[in-house]
Scaffold this motif. Structure first.
Motif, PDB file in Angstrom:
ATOM      1  N   LEU A 188      -6.530  -4.599  12.374  1.00  9.39           N
ATOM      2  CA  LEU A 188      -6.172  -5.925  12.879  1.00  9.39           C
ATOM      3  C   LEU A 188      -6.586  -7.011  11.901  1.00  9.39           C
ATOM      4  CD1 LEU A 188      -7.035  -5.498  16.644  1.00  9.39           C
ATOM      5  CD2 LEU A 188      -4.787  -5.892  15.661  1.00  9.39           C
ATOM      6  N   ALA A 189      -7.789  -6.872  11.327  1.00  3.38           N
ATOM      7  CA  ALA A 189      -8.255  -7.870  10.359  1.00  3.38           C
ATOM      8  C   ALA A 189      -7.293  -7.933   9.182  1.00  3.38           C
ATOM      9  CB  ALA A 189      -9.659  -7.527   9.868  1.00  3.38           C
ATOM     10  N   ALA A 190      -6.857  -6.771   8.718  1.00  2.00           N
ATOM     11  CA  ALA A 190      -5.959  -6.729   7.566  1.00  2.00           C
ATOM     12  C   ALA A 190      -4.626  -7.393   7.891  1.00  2.00           C
ATOM     13  CB  ALA A 190      -5.735  -5.285   7.123  1.00  2.00           C
ATOM     14  N   ALA A 191      -4.075  -7.079   9.056  1.00  2.00           N
ATOM     15  CA  ALA A 191      -2.767  -7.627   9.421  1.00  2.00           C
ATOM     16  C   ALA A 191      -2.848  -9.134   9.679  1.00  2.00           C
ATOM     17  CB  ALA A 191      -2.223  -6.907  10.651  1.00  2.00           C
ATOM     18  N   LEU A 192      -3.886  -9.562  10.419  1.00  2.00           N
ATOM     19  CA  LEU A 192      -4.000 -10.984  10.768  1.00  2.00           C
ATOM     20  C   LEU A 192      -4.244 -11.851   9.542  1.00  2.00           C
ATOM     21  CD1 LEU A 192      -6.155 -10.803  14.018  1.00  2.00           C
ATOM     22  CD2 LEU A 192      -3.739 -11.407  13.833  1.00  2.00           C
ATOM     23  N   SER A 193      -5.101 -11.376   8.618  1.00  2.00           N
ATOM     24  CA  SER A 193      -5.422 -12.216   7.466  1.00  2.00           C
ATOM     25  C   SER A 193      -4.190 -12.425   6.597  1.00  2.00           C
ATOM     26  CB  SER A 193      -6.560 -11.601   6.650  1.00  2.00           C
ATOM     27  OG  SER A 193      -6.225 -10.292   6.258  1.00  2.00           O
ATOM     28  N   THR A 194      -3.396 -11.379   6.436  1.00  2.00           N
ATOM     29  CA  THR A 194      -2.197 -11.527   5.611  1.00  2.00           C
ATOM     30  C   THR A 194      -1.170 -12.406   6.318  1.00  2.00           C
ATOM     31  OG1 THR A 194      -2.621  -9.334   4.771  1.00  2.00           O
ATOM     32  CG2 THR A 194      -0.462 -10.256   4.330  1.00  2.00           C
ATOM     33  N   ALA A 195      -1.005 -12.192   7.620  1.00  2.00           N
ATOM     34  CA  ALA A 195      -0.046 -13.001   8.376  1.00  2.00           C
ATOM     35  C   ALA A 195      -0.397 -14.478   8.276  1.00  2.00           C
ATOM     36  CB  ALA A 195      -0.027 -12.557   9.837  1.00  2.00           C
ATOM     37  N   THR A 229      10.101 -12.192   5.232  1.00  2.00           N
ATOM     38  CA  THR A 229      10.282 -10.742   5.211  1.00  2.00           C
ATOM     39  C   THR A 229       8.929 -10.054   5.327  1.00  2.00           C
ATOM     40  OG1 THR A 229      10.432 -10.963   2.814  1.00  2.00           O
ATOM     41  CG2 THR A 229      12.439 -10.437   3.943  1.00  2.00           C
ATOM     42  N   TYR A 230       7.954 -10.646   4.692  1.00  2.00           N
ATOM     43  CA  TYR A 230       6.634 -10.041   4.644  1.00  2.00           C
ATOM     44  C   TYR A 230       5.886 -10.194   5.971  1.00  2.00           C
ATOM     45  CZ  TYR A 230       3.126  -8.418   1.289  1.00  2.00           C
ATOM     46  OH  TYR A 230       2.245  -7.683   0.573  1.00  2.00           O
ATOM     47  N   VAL A 231       5.997 -11.380   6.570  1.00  2.00           N
ATOM     48  CA  VAL A 231       5.187 -11.659   7.753  1.00  2.00           C
ATOM     49  C   VAL A 231       5.678 -10.877   8.971  1.00  2.00           C
ATOM     50  CG1 VAL A 231       6.359 -13.659   8.754  1.00  2.00           C
ATOM     51  CG2 VAL A 231       3.888 -13.517   8.865  1.00  2.00           C
ATOM     52  N   ALA A 232       6.982 -10.611   9.031  1.00  2.00           N
ATOM     53  CA  ALA A 232       7.501  -9.853  10.170  1.00  2.00           C
ATOM     54  C   ALA A 232       6.806  -8.499  10.231  1.00  2.00           C
ATOM     55  CB  ALA A 232       9.010  -9.675  10.040  1.00  2.00           C
ATOM     56  N   GLY A 233       6.638  -7.890   9.066  1.00  2.00           N
ATOM     57  CA  GLY A 233       5.951  -6.603   8.997  1.00  2.00           C
ATOM     58  C   GLY A 233       4.515  -6.685   9.482  1.00  2.00           C
ATOM     59  N   GLN A 234       3.857  -7.806   9.202  1.00  2.00           N
ATOM     60  CA  GLN A 234       2.460  -7.953   9.617  1.00  2.00           C
ATOM     61  C   GLN A 234       2.332  -8.042  11.132  1.00  2.00           C
ATOM     62  OE1 GLN A 234       0.230  -7.449   7.363  1.00  2.00           O
ATOM     63  NE2 GLN A 234       1.949  -7.361   5.953  1.00  2.00           N
ATOM     64  N   MET A 235       3.208  -8.842  11.753  1.00  2.00           N
ATOM     65  CA  MET A 235       3.126  -8.989  13.203  1.00  2.00           C
ATOM     66  C   MET A 235       3.380  -7.639  13.872  1.00  2.00           C
ATOM     67  SD  MET A 235       2.204 -11.973  13.219  1.00  2.00           S
ATOM     68  CE  MET A 235       1.936 -12.314  14.916  1.00  2.00           C
ATOM     69  N   ARG A 236       4.334  -6.901  13.307  1.00  2.00           N
ATOM     70  CA  ARG A 236       4.620  -5.568  13.807  1.00  2.00           C
ATOM     71  C   ARG A 236       3.363  -4.702  13.684  1.00  2.00           C
ATOM     72  NH1 ARG A 236       8.206  -3.823  17.278  1.00  2.00           N
ATOM     73  NH2 ARG A 236       8.457  -1.586  17.114  1.00  2.00           N
ATOM     74  N   GLY A 237       2.671  -4.840  12.561  1.00  2.00           N
ATOM     75  CA  GLY A 237       1.445  -4.074  12.324  1.00  2.00           C
ATOM     76  C   GLY A 237       0.395  -4.369  13.386  1.00  2.00           C
ATOM     77  N   VAL A 238       0.248  -5.651  13.735  1.00  2.00           N
ATOM     78  CA  VAL A 238      -0.701  -6.030  14.777  1.00  2.00           C
ATOM     79  C   VAL A 238      -0.323  -5.334  16.081  1.00  2.00           C
ATOM     80  CG1 VAL A 238      -1.548  -7.946  16.185  1.00  2.00           C
ATOM     81  CG2 VAL A 238      -1.201  -8.265  13.733  1.00  2.00           C
ATOM     82  N   GLY A 239       0.969  -5.407  16.414  1.00  2.00           N
ATOM     83  CA  GLY A 239       1.448  -4.790  17.654  1.00  2.00           C
ATOM     84  C   GLY A 239       1.163  -3.300  17.678  1.00  2.00           C
ATOM     85  N   ILE A 240       1.391  -2.637  16.542  1.00  2.00           N
ATOM     86  CA  ILE A 240       1.207  -1.188  16.493  1.00  2.00           C
ATOM     87  C   ILE A 240      -0.264  -0.815  16.693  1.00  2.00           C
ATOM     88  CG2 ILE A 240       1.285   0.799  14.935  1.00  2.00           C
ATOM     89  CD1 ILE A 240       3.948  -0.353  13.877  1.00  2.00           C
ATOM     90  N   VAL A 241      -1.154  -1.553  16.031  1.00  2.00           N
ATOM     91  CA  VAL A 241      -2.581  -1.244  16.190  1.00  2.00           C
ATOM     92  C   VAL A 241      -2.990  -1.410  17.647  1.00  2.00           C
ATOM     93  CG1 VAL A 241      -4.926  -1.921  15.597  1.00  2.00           C
ATOM     94  CG2 VAL A 241      -3.175  -1.836  13.826  1.00  2.00           C
ATOM     95  N   PHE A 242      -2.560  -2.523  18.256  1.00  2.00           N
ATOM     96  CA  PHE A 242      -2.890  -2.745  19.663  1.00  2.00           C
ATOM     97  C   PHE A 242      -2.380  -1.603  20.529  1.00  2.00           C
ATOM     98  CE2 PHE A 242      -3.893  -7.257  19.007  1.00  2.00           C
ATOM     99  CZ  PHE A 242      -4.951  -7.362  19.889  1.00  2.00           C
ATOM    100  N   SER A 243      -1.116  -1.227  20.306  1.00  2.00           N
ATOM    101  CA  SER A 243      -0.534  -0.242  21.208  1.00  2.00           C
ATOM    102  C   SER A 243      -1.184   1.122  21.014  1.00  2.00           C
ATOM    103  CB  SER A 243       0.970  -0.154  20.984  1.00  2.00           C
ATOM    104  OG  SER A 243       1.235   0.481  19.761  1.00  2.00           O
ATOM    105  N   ARG A 244      -1.583   1.449  19.798  1.00  2.00           N
ATOM    106  CA  ARG A 244      -2.148   2.772  19.576  1.00  2.00           C
ATOM    107  C   ARG A 244      -3.571   2.901  20.065  1.00  2.00           C
ATOM    108  NH1 ARG A 244       0.647   3.720  13.775  1.00  2.00           N
ATOM    109  NH2 ARG A 244       2.728   3.622  14.629  1.00  2.00           N
TER     110      ARG A 244
END
Lengths: 594, 91
Positions: A412-419, A140-155
């Motif tokens: 990205l660092a925050a999302a990747l490290s948690t993922a 449940t937690y990791v899905a949110g992180q990958m989404r976070g990575v995607g959002i940062v990239f897209s923005r």
């Protein structure tokens, strides 16, 4: 000299983002190659010889996710006082970890949380329940992180969210699969440095701009820089009231709910497997305590800055847009409007932005605000997404381009490290707790290492899938992960250490009751699966929201565990001896593969 | 002899654990007091007082309790290191 300086200044945000993200990614990959794991011990617990400082940094990066970095300040900035539930909840849990869990689990000296549950409760059923909890919480937690990575990239880089998710998957895959815990630990150390720098630089800039104080934690309690002698918080309270919001420093949630949510988040934090396993990587019990302290100190640097950023951004935001002509809004306004993080609809056609309390828009079928459907019942014309407060803050405050780009690298660092930390829990749950401990105990070390790598690959793919096709219950995800951790692991581990007579019947019954209660409450009151419509707040038990229900589920778990234990037979001698042994700090040795 | 030694060791471990629990209780009481007490339950009362631009209850909720948490852990680390030495469990 002058030339190269003006050249640097001329680089635009997008190119700065490519440069900074490129450099940081190269560092992560370099570290991964340097710190490849050669044994299961290196893969699961980084060889067990990580220094308390490195472990503290890694824990901090592991802990601070895309949500902490990108969303938290924004959430606080809209919630005001109520935002304290996240601040206290996500830091207070470390006190519990340091005092009640980490030292003893380190002394126990195995690889995973299900290892502890399985051995302490001398039962493979308990182990399997624990594995399922660990998988549920981590996915449940990791899905949110990958989404976070995607959002940062897209923005920031204007690539499609899905492409962003895939790039993120490849990077994490590379260093998690190659390096295991060892690779993850040292990349997390680097990621902590990147993310804290990226968070602090804009915060300090803005604090100086608004209050003249270079320490944001003091700045937001200080006077405004405009010579008026007004305190910033008083001004924000006034502005909020004027626009019809509740006073910033007062909040609007009932006290009991604030209490329950804070407790659920604290206990959930202490029960999250990806945080707990970090303490298996240090050498001694003493180091486990110390690194919990260092981790919290490093986390609090960001967490104590976030409420300051929230106040700066909120004030800035109101002053820049409220009652201003739409035609004259700054450039960032249009940019974030394009990405749907800001929505404006001129309801009274006066060309001026009315930003007051209430939802500006109606929700579409996907549960998001539909910017073509203004909500005519309120006068509010503006929707601002939580994430804007951190993502656009540097632009709102007119900071240099490289600072804006830094925020992308930090996110990205925050999302990747948690993922990465979560993926490790998933892969070790499968390869160690399921394959090695239950399905095929005769598997060779090499075989187990291969299994660990393969399950990491599978986990990345599943996480990526959920990142690209987020399930409809994404909003419930964080609350669910914490609630589940609070309702399952925390009581089982605490009782396992502090209550010698605690037996397997009690632990299994407690965990099951805790999880089921949590899931049912969430389905009924957060997702509305049992009724035609989502039940109203007034129907919540004791006025406690689904986010806070983890604390009730935890209490249920404790009660059921203790009662069932009282009526069933005491655990065997050798298990009681384990309990006595983990209470003594000396002789921890290294984490071993039994 | 071996038996007596074992007994002594057990007593030592018991005394260590008792003292550990005592410190834990004190530290956790402070933990609860600053967060649930000052930051949540008694927030309104504390908000009557000010610390610069901060209302005190608000400050505890969004700043103070976090600082106390960090201090608590480091105090615990110190106490336990001493306790480990006292009972011969340090290494």
């Amino acid at each position: 000299m002058m030339n190269s300086l003006s050249l640097l200044l001329a680089i635009d945000v997008q190119n700065w983002t490519y440069i900074l993200v490129g450099i940081t990614f190269a560092i992560y990959i370099g570290i991964a190659i340097w710190s490849r794991a050669g044994s299961t011990k290196e893969f699961y617990v980084a060889g067990g010889g990580v220094s308390p400082l490195a472990n503290g940094m890694a824990t901090a990066a592991d802990w601070m996710s895309a949500a902490s970095f990108i969303s938290m300040a924004g959430i606080i900035s809209f919630a005001g006082y109520d935002g304290a539930v996240y601040l206290m909840g996500w830091t207070g849990g470390y006190v519990l970890l340091a005092l009640l869990l980490a030292p003893y689990l380190r002394k126990f000296g195995k690889f995973t949380v299900p290892d502890f549950i399985g051995d302490r409760y001398y039962s493979n059923s308990a182990r399997i329940v624990a594995v399922l909890c660990a998988l549920l919480v981590s996915f449940t937690y990791v899905a949110g992180q990958m989404r976070g990575v995607g959002i940062v990239f897209s923005r920031f880089l204007e690539v499609d969210i899905n492409t962003g998710v895939i790039i993120g998957m490849l990077i994490v895959l590379f260093y998690a699969v190659l390096g295991g815990m060892k690779g993850i630990t040292y990349t997390q150390v680097a990621q902590y440095c990147v993310l804290i720098f990226a968070f602090m630089v804009p915060a300090i800039f803005i604090s100086i701009q608004m209050t003249g104080n270079s320490i944001p934690q003091l700045g937001f309690g200080g006077e405004l820089n405009d010579g008026s002698g007004t305190y910033l918080l008083d001004k924000l309270d006034g502005l909020s009231k004027e626009l019809g919001f509740s006073e910033y420093t007062e909040g609007s949630k009932p006290t009991i709910d604030v209490f329950a949510i804070t407790l659920a988040l604290m206990v959930g934090t202490a029960g999250l497997p990806h945080v707990i396993v970090r303490f298996f990587t240090v050498k001694k019990v003493k180091d486990a305590r110390k690194s919990a302290g260092i981790a919290l100190l490093l986390i609090v640097i960001l967490y104590s800055t976030a409420p300051a950023v929230a106040v700066f951004a909120r004030t800035n935001m109101i002053e820049t847009v409220s009652n201003q002509p739409y035609a004259e809004v700054p450039k960032w306004f249009k940019k974030w409007e394009d990405t749907n993080l800001i929505g404006f609809y001129d309801k009274n056609s006066d060309g001026i932005i009315q930003y007051v309390a209430g939802d500006a828009f109606l929700k579409g079928e996907d549960g998001k605000f539909d910017f073509s459907k203004p909500n005519v019942e309120t006068a509010n014309e503006l929707y601002v997404d939580n994430d804007i407060m951190v993502l656009a803050n540097p632009e709102i405050a007119n900071l240099p381009n490289w600072v804006i780009a830094l925020v992308a690298a930090g996110g990205l660092a925050a999302a990747l490290s948690t993922a990465a930390g979560l993926l490790l829990v998933i892969s070790s749950s499968v390869s160690h707790d399921l394959i090695k401990k239950v399905i095929n105990p005769k598997i060779s070390e090499k075989g187990e290492l291969t299994a660990a790598r393969l399950s990491a690959v599978a986990a990345v793919c599943i996480a990526g899938y959920f990142g690209i096709n987020p399930p409809g219950f994404v909003a419930a995800v964080v609350a669910l992960a914490f609630g589940l951790a609070a309702a399952s692991f925390f009581p089982a581990i605490i009782l396992g250490i502090f209550y010698k007579r605690m037996n397997k019947e009690g632990a299994i019954a407690g965990m099951l009751v805790g999880i089921i209660a949590m899931l049912l409450y969430m389905m009924k009151y957060k997702l509305g699966w049992f009724d035609d419509a989502l039940p109203d707040k007034s129907e919540w038990w004791f006025g406690i929201s689904p986010e806070g229900f983890g604390s009730i589920a935890m209490l249920l778990n404790f009660c059921v565990s203790i009662v069932v234990t009282k009526f069933t037979k005491a655990p065997p001698e050798e298990v009681q001896a384990i309990v006595e042994n983990i209470r003594i700090p000396s002789g921890a040795g290294e984490a071993i593969n039994h | 002899m071996a038996n007596k030694n074992e007994h002594l060791q057990k007593d030592n471990a018991k005394a260590y654990w008792k003292e550990n629990i005592k410190y834990l209780s004190i530290l956790l009481a402070i933990w609860a007091l600053v967060s649930y007490g000052a930051g949540i339950v008694f927030k309104e009362e504390l908000n009557e007082f000010r610390l610069g631009g901060f209302k005190v209850g608000f400050w505890f909720a969004q700043q103070g309790s976090m600082y106390v948490f960090v201090i608590l852990i480091f105090v615990y680390v110190r106490i336990m290191n001493k306790l480990d030495k006292k009972y011969g469990y340090d290494e």
